[in-house]
Design a protein around this motif. Structure first.
Motif, PDB file in Angstrom:
ATOM      1  N   ILE A 177       0.793  -1.124  -0.074  1.00 19.83           N
ATOM      2  CA  ILE A 177       0.038  -0.053  -0.005  1.00 19.83           C
ATOM      3  C   ILE A 177       0.850   1.245   0.071  1.00 19.83           C
ATOM      4  CG2 ILE A 177      -1.578   1.573   1.139  1.00 19.83           C
ATOM      5  CD1 ILE A 177      -2.813  -1.308   2.618  1.00 19.83           C
ATOM      6  N   PRO A 178       0.623   2.105  -0.950  1.00 24.51           N
ATOM      7  CA  PRO A 178       1.648   3.200  -0.829  1.00 24.51           C
ATOM      8  C   PRO A 178       1.439   4.113   0.157  1.00 24.51           C
ATOM      9  CG  PRO A 178       0.312   3.174  -3.151  1.00 24.51           C
ATOM     10  CD  PRO A 178      -0.066   1.975  -2.155  1.00 24.51           C
ATOM     11  N   THR A 179       2.332   4.884   0.755  1.00 27.51           N
ATOM     12  CA  THR A 179       2.032   5.785   1.858  1.00 27.51           C
ATOM     13  C   THR A 179       2.211   7.063   1.546  1.00 27.51           C
ATOM     14  OG1 THR A 179       4.480   5.722   1.967  1.00 27.51           O
ATOM     15  CG2 THR A 179       3.083   4.226   3.379  1.00 27.51           C
ATOM     16  N   GLY A 180       2.385   7.416   0.234  1.00 27.22           N
ATOM     17  CA  GLY A 180       2.473   8.777  -0.532  1.00 27.22           C
ATOM     18  C   GLY A 180       2.083   8.933  -1.724  1.00 27.22           C
ATOM     19  N   PHE A 181       2.172   9.876  -2.387  1.00 31.96           N
ATOM     20  CA  PHE A 181       1.867  10.165  -3.755  1.00 31.96           C
ATOM     21  C   PHE A 181       2.687   9.398  -4.708  1.00 31.96           C
ATOM     22  CE2 PHE A 181       0.393  13.833  -1.627  1.00 31.96           C
ATOM     23  CZ  PHE A 181      -1.204  13.849  -1.857  1.00 31.96           C
ATOM     24  N   LEU A 182       1.976   8.763  -5.779  1.00 36.17           N
ATOM     25  CA  LEU A 182       2.905   7.977  -6.712  1.00 36.17           C
ATOM     26  C   LEU A 182       3.834   8.825  -7.652  1.00 36.17           C
ATOM     27  CD1 LEU A 182       0.044   5.634  -7.605  1.00 36.17           C
ATOM     28  CD2 LEU A 182       1.836   5.271  -6.233  1.00 36.17           C
ATOM     29  N   CYS A 183       3.589  10.259  -7.851  1.00 36.49           N
ATOM     30  CA  CYS A 183       4.435  10.859  -8.602  1.00 36.49           C
ATOM     31  C   CYS A 183       4.790  12.408  -7.868  1.00 36.49           C
ATOM     32  CB  CYS A 183       3.893  10.949 -10.013  1.00 36.49           C
ATOM     33  SG  CYS A 183       2.520  11.779 -10.142  1.00 36.49           S
ATOM     34  N   PRO A 184       6.070  12.789  -8.108  1.00 32.94           N
ATOM     35  CA  PRO A 184       6.175  14.355  -7.530  1.00 32.94           C
ATOM     36  C   PRO A 184       5.456  15.304  -8.163  1.00 32.94           C
ATOM     37  CG  PRO A 184       8.123  13.502  -8.880  1.00 32.94           C
ATOM     38  CD  PRO A 184       7.050  12.371  -8.906  1.00 32.94           C
ATOM     39  N   LEU A 185       5.338  16.430  -7.606  1.00 30.13           N
ATOM     40  CA  LEU A 185       4.817  17.410  -8.441  1.00 30.13           C
ATOM     41  C   LEU A 185       5.230  17.998  -9.457  1.00 30.13           C
ATOM     42  CD1 LEU A 185       3.746  19.886  -5.411  1.00 30.13           C
ATOM     43  CD2 LEU A 185       2.143  18.830  -6.923  1.00 30.13           C
ATOM     44  N   GLY A 215       6.151  19.872   3.604  1.00 26.02           N
ATOM     45  CA  GLY A 215       6.802  19.220   2.391  1.00 26.02           C
ATOM     46  C   GLY A 215       6.113  19.420   1.257  1.00 26.02           C
ATOM     47  N   GLU A 216       6.465  18.825   0.008  1.00 25.24           N
ATOM     48  CA  GLU A 216       5.903  19.077  -1.199  1.00 25.24           C
ATOM     49  C   GLU A 216       4.434  18.408  -0.871  1.00 25.24           C
ATOM     50  OE1 GLU A 216       6.422  16.471  -4.896  1.00 25.24           O
ATOM     51  OE2 GLU A 216       7.708  18.250  -5.105  1.00 25.24           O
ATOM     52  N   ASP A 217       4.287  17.225  -0.418  1.00 26.18           N
ATOM     53  CA  ASP A 217       2.779  16.608  -0.224  1.00 26.18           C
ATOM     54  C   ASP A 217       1.995  17.515   0.554  1.00 26.18           C
ATOM     55  OD1 ASP A 217       4.109  14.679  -1.877  1.00 26.18           O
ATOM     56  OD2 ASP A 217       4.123  13.163  -0.324  1.00 26.18           O
ATOM     57  N   SER A 218       2.220  18.331   1.337  1.00 24.21           N
ATOM     58  CA  SER A 218       1.478  19.082   2.346  1.00 24.21           C
ATOM     59  C   SER A 218       0.504  19.931   1.448  1.00 24.21           C
ATOM     60  CB  SER A 218       1.972  19.828   3.199  1.00 24.21           C
ATOM     61  OG  SER A 218       3.050  20.778   2.614  1.00 24.21           O
ATOM     62  N   PHE A 219       0.870  20.318   0.210  1.00 23.72           N
ATOM     63  CA  PHE A 219       0.303  21.183  -0.562  1.00 23.72           C
ATOM     64  C   PHE A 219      -0.670  20.474  -1.778  1.00 23.72           C
ATOM     65  CE2 PHE A 219       4.080  23.626   0.311  1.00 23.72           C
ATOM     66  CZ  PHE A 219       3.394  24.665   0.673  1.00 23.72           C
ATOM     67  N   ARG A 220      -0.673  19.249  -1.414  1.00 21.26           N
ATOM     68  CA  ARG A 220      -1.630  18.187  -2.315  1.00 21.26           C
ATOM     69  C   ARG A 220      -2.728  17.647  -1.523  1.00 21.26           C
ATOM     70  NH1 ARG A 220       2.941  14.714  -5.452  1.00 21.26           N
ATOM     71  NH2 ARG A 220       1.103  14.395  -6.806  1.00 21.26           N
ATOM     72  N   LYS A 221      -2.887  17.956  -0.352  1.00 17.74           N
ATOM     73  CA  LYS A 221      -3.672  17.386   0.736  1.00 17.74           C
ATOM     74  C   LYS A 221      -4.916  18.368   1.113  1.00 17.74           C
ATOM     75  CE  LYS A 221      -0.462  14.049   2.342  1.00 17.74           C
ATOM     76  NZ  LYS A 221       0.137  13.657   3.640  1.00 17.74           N
TER      77      LYS A 221
END
Length: 79
Positions: free
Chosen positions: A1-9, A55-61
């Protein structure tokens, strides 16, 4: 199970932008939550914690906190 996004911004080589997201009561069509680029959210206050490391992922949630009334709706729609 992925814990993050599958590709970067940075993989967004076509410059696809998030413009609008809304959640509505399917039956009454009333807007429960709406957020978009260049305008404030409707239906909820947004609480941003600037003290934590972003982090980068915080802008995608988006973290939702809905009332019991919303959670009891039989159907919702998104767009």
């Amino acid at each position: 199970i992925p814990t993050g996004f599958l590709c970067p911004l940075s993989a967004n080589r076509y410059d696809i932008e998030f413009l609008l997201f809304s959640i509505s009561d399917y039956e009454s069509k009333s807007t429960i939550f709406e957020v978009g680029k260049d305008f404030p959210s409707i239906g909820m206050e947004i609480d941003v914690d600037y003290s934590s490391a972003l982090g980068e992922d915080s802008f995608r949630k988006i973290k939702y906190t809905f009332s019991d009334d919303v959670l009891k709706l039989p159907l919702i729609s998104t767009s």
